[in-house]
Scaffold this motif. Structure first.
Motif, PDB file in Angstrom:
ATOM      1  N   TYR A 254       0.833  -1.207   0.000  1.00 17.74           N
ATOM      2  CA  TYR A 254       0.000   0.000   0.000  1.00 17.74           C
ATOM      3  C   TYR A 254       0.869   1.259   0.000  1.00 17.74           C
ATOM      4  O   TYR A 254       0.579   2.230  -0.714  1.00 17.74           O
TER       5      TYR A 254
ATOM      6  N   LEU B  27      -0.764  -6.608  -2.959  1.00 16.70           N
ATOM      7  CA  LEU B  27      -1.810  -6.065  -2.093  1.00 16.70           C
ATOM      8  C   LEU B  27      -3.066  -6.924  -2.125  1.00 16.70           C
ATOM      9  O   LEU B  27      -3.595  -7.321  -1.077  1.00 16.70           O
TER      10      LEU B  27
ATOM     11  N   SER C 171     -12.068  -5.070   0.799  1.00 19.61           N
ATOM     12  CA  SER C 171     -10.912  -4.299   0.342  1.00 19.61           C
ATOM     13  C   SER C 171     -10.235  -4.985  -0.833  1.00 19.61           C
ATOM     14  O   SER C 171      -9.791  -4.321  -1.783  1.00 19.61           O
TER      15      SER C 171
ATOM     16  N   TYR D 178      -9.623  -3.145  -4.490  1.00 20.63           N
ATOM     17  CA  TYR D 178      -8.331  -2.923  -5.137  1.00 20.63           C
ATOM     18  C   TYR D 178      -8.140  -3.810  -6.360  1.00 20.63           C
ATOM     19  O   TYR D 178      -7.446  -3.425  -7.310  1.00 20.63           O
TER      20      TYR D 178
END
Length: 596
Positions: free
Chosen positions: A57, A142, A154, A158
């Motif tokens: 990140y 990630l 999440s 992403y």
């Protein structure tokens, strides 16, 4: 000793050495995208997907700096050019037969430039690398890490961004299928139809490793004479009749051991060395023996109702003890007028110890009811960061948390070199390398929120990675989650919380010999009546004799053993093995046997 010299142990030591070498470069290369990607890969290969997510990140944040010319654009751009130059040098050197680079820390970039090492690198080239190779690598690490940590909302978010940037990359298509499959399985288990669920309702929390990280140099020797002396000096100021000594505690049991660990009440329980609080003299029932105030507190809402420092109810409220707080005066912060204090003492302590670092920073956030407890823990973490920043000290060196044990895995009898597992090729057996993972983790609470708040506090999160990194946040959460006190509001939602460092040194038992009350300060009394349960020794009486250990309770001791142990797993990382829990579970097993 065999475990220490096994091939797997050798792989672990080698990878830890690679990681610590990379960590050393953060001080001189804080804006290096490639360094953060290498760190992320190193954490991944060690079985820390959560820590890999943290550095991936940060790499994405630095990529944004280069692409969008943000606050740290110049530094990030210069670092990107240096990274490209370094990659060129490695690429040319790699053609030599004697060249070697570790497979676990290399940049997985392909060459986007020619072989002329002397050729100057312009801004366009740096942007190209950031937008393509580095961005793809960061998203890849990630998203995979978020999936491994159970943060599916999440991960979906992403991965959607990654697919938009790289629509034909097979890895992101595979991640989309994996996320969908895991979500279908999850919602099927809850009796819901995945196709009707909104993205915002996707689960976004999992469990990660809870351990004293091998590279953590800030954890003190809690059993040293110096530590004991310091703690007893602190204890004397809040509890003159108590002292801190080394204690032997029953080893928390892991889930896979419960069936054998508590099959009958006389079974052998293993013990581990830990700190405890003991009576220096005989103390009769009903006597107050501790009163402690802390600044490590949190208020999730109704800030005008509670003192921002000690979270005592303010005089304006009907619950306040007006006569105990300077005639009932409420004092507001002169600069932000958003927080209030119950006394001049609390106001001055707050300004000196933490509030100057976070004054004017809004912490308001709409939180679903099922995430209210986690939000309070997050606020306690933020207060810890504010204390550290205002006092210019590393967060793990703060006296409020330094001596608190984080209920790490080795407390459960787990030796990392024996537990960590990889196959003959060095591939991890699972994302966590077979190490138990019991620390609650979410991308928002463990990474996004603390970094966002630090930026609002004008902290450079890249140059201060040595003080504010994901592993540090996790360590603080480990300490806080097992020791924080909390209170609910009238709607039964958690409203305030606090960590009292001396109170935290008292160990938990579901058969405590003290009761406690928390209203601004936390207070201990010796119990006038002990908990009533069938297996108690009838000879035991209220009160504490000289030399006896003080046992408090961290959960609702009125609950049945199953629910108490469920709490212990979440807060402490293992099942409570106090005498009462062992006896009551065995008694339940006996009753089941009779019924069958």
């Amino acid at each position: 000793m065999e475990a220490q010299t096994s091939p797997t142990s050798s792989i672990l030591r080698s990878r830890l050495a690679e990681l610590t070498e990379l960590q050393k470069h953060l001080a001189t290369q804080p804006y290096s995208i490639v360094l953060h990607l290498k760190l992320a890969k190193s954490y991944k290969y060690l079985g820390y997907p959560d820590l890999a997510v943290g550095d991936a990140y940060k790499a994405l944040l630095l990529i944004d700096e280069v692409l969008e010319e943000l606050e740290y654009y110049e530094m990030a751009l210069d670092a990107a050019k240096a990274d490209i130059t370094s990659f060129r040098a490695h690429e040319i050197a790699s053609r030599r037969p004697d060249y070697h680079v570790s497979e676990h820390v290399e940049c997985c970039c392909i060459s986007l430039v020619d072989d002329d090492e002397a050729e100057a690198i312009d801004d366009v080239e740096a942007v190209t690398w950031a937008k393509t190779c580095w961005s793809k690598t960061a998203y890849d690490i990630l998203v995979e890490g978020l999936i491994d940590c159970g943060c599916f909302r999440s991960a979906f978010d992403y991965n959607t961004r990654a697919l938009k940037a790289f629509p034909y990359m097979p890895s992101f298509e595979t991640y989309r299928e994996t996320i969908t499959l895991k979500l279908r399985t999850y919602f099927k288990s809850t009796g819901e139809n995945f196709d009707t669920i909104d993205v915002l309702d996707y689960p976004d929390k999992g469990l990660v490793r809870r351990e004293l990280y091998p590279w953590n140099e800030y954890e003190p020797d809690r059993f040293s004479p110096e530590s004991i002396q310091f703690l007893n000096k602190e204890m004397t100021s809040v509890a003159p009749k108590l002292e801190v000594k080394v204690a032997n505690l029953p080893l928390l049991s892991r889930k896979d051991e419960i069936s054998s660990a508590s099959s009958f009440p006389t079974q052998q329980v293993h013990h581990v060395k830990q700190l405890g609080v003991f009576a220096k003299q005989d103390i009769p029932p009903g006597e107050q023996i501790l009163q402690e105030k802390s600044l490590l507190t949190a208020i999730s809402r109704l800030h005008e109702t509670y003192c921002d420092a000690c979270v005592a109810t303010l005089p304006a409220s009907t619950d306040a003890e007006v006569d105990s707080k300077e005639g009932g005066t409420t004092i507001a912060c002169e600069d932000c007028d958003e927080v209030f204090f119950c006394s001049t003492d609390c106001h001055d302590l707050a300004q000196a110890q933490y509030h100057s670092a976070i004054c004017g920073v809004s912490l308001e956030q709409k939180v679903p009811a099922n995430e209210a407890s986690d939000y309070l823990y997050s606020l306690l973490l933020i207060r810890t960061l504010a204390l550290a920043e205002a006092q210019e000290v590393h967060p793990l060196m703060l006296k409020e948390v330094r001596y608190i044990w984080g209920d790490y895995h080795d407390y459960l009898g787990i030796n990392l070199h024996r537990t960590w597992n990889a196959d003959s090729r060095g591939q991890l057996i699972d994302p966590f390398a077979s190490v138990p993972h019991t620390l609650p983790f979410s991308f928002s609470n463990n990474i996004l929120t603390p970094l966002n708040i630090l930026e609002k506090m004008d902290v450079n999160i890249f140059e201060h990675s040595h003080r504010y990194d994901t592993w540090i946040f996790n360590t603080l959460y480990g300490k806080i989650r097992g020791t924080a006190s909390a209170k609910q509001g009238l709607d039964f939602k958690p409203e305030i919380a606090a960590v009292h460092p001396m109170w935290c040194l008292t160990n938990h038992s579901c058969d405590p010999n003290v009761s406690w009350e928390w209203q601004g300060s936390i207070k201990f009394w010796t119990r006038e009546k002990l908990v009533d349960w069938k297996g108690r020794d009838p000879k035991l009486q209220p009160g504490i004799l000289e030399g006896e250990e003080v046992f408090s309770h961290y959960c609702d001791i009125r609950l049945p053993v199953k629910e108490r142990r469920e709490w212990a797993v979440g807060a402490l990382g293992g099942d409570c093995m106090c005498t009462r829990c062992i006896w009551e579970e065995a008694d339940g097993d006996r009753e089941k046997g009779v019924a069958e």
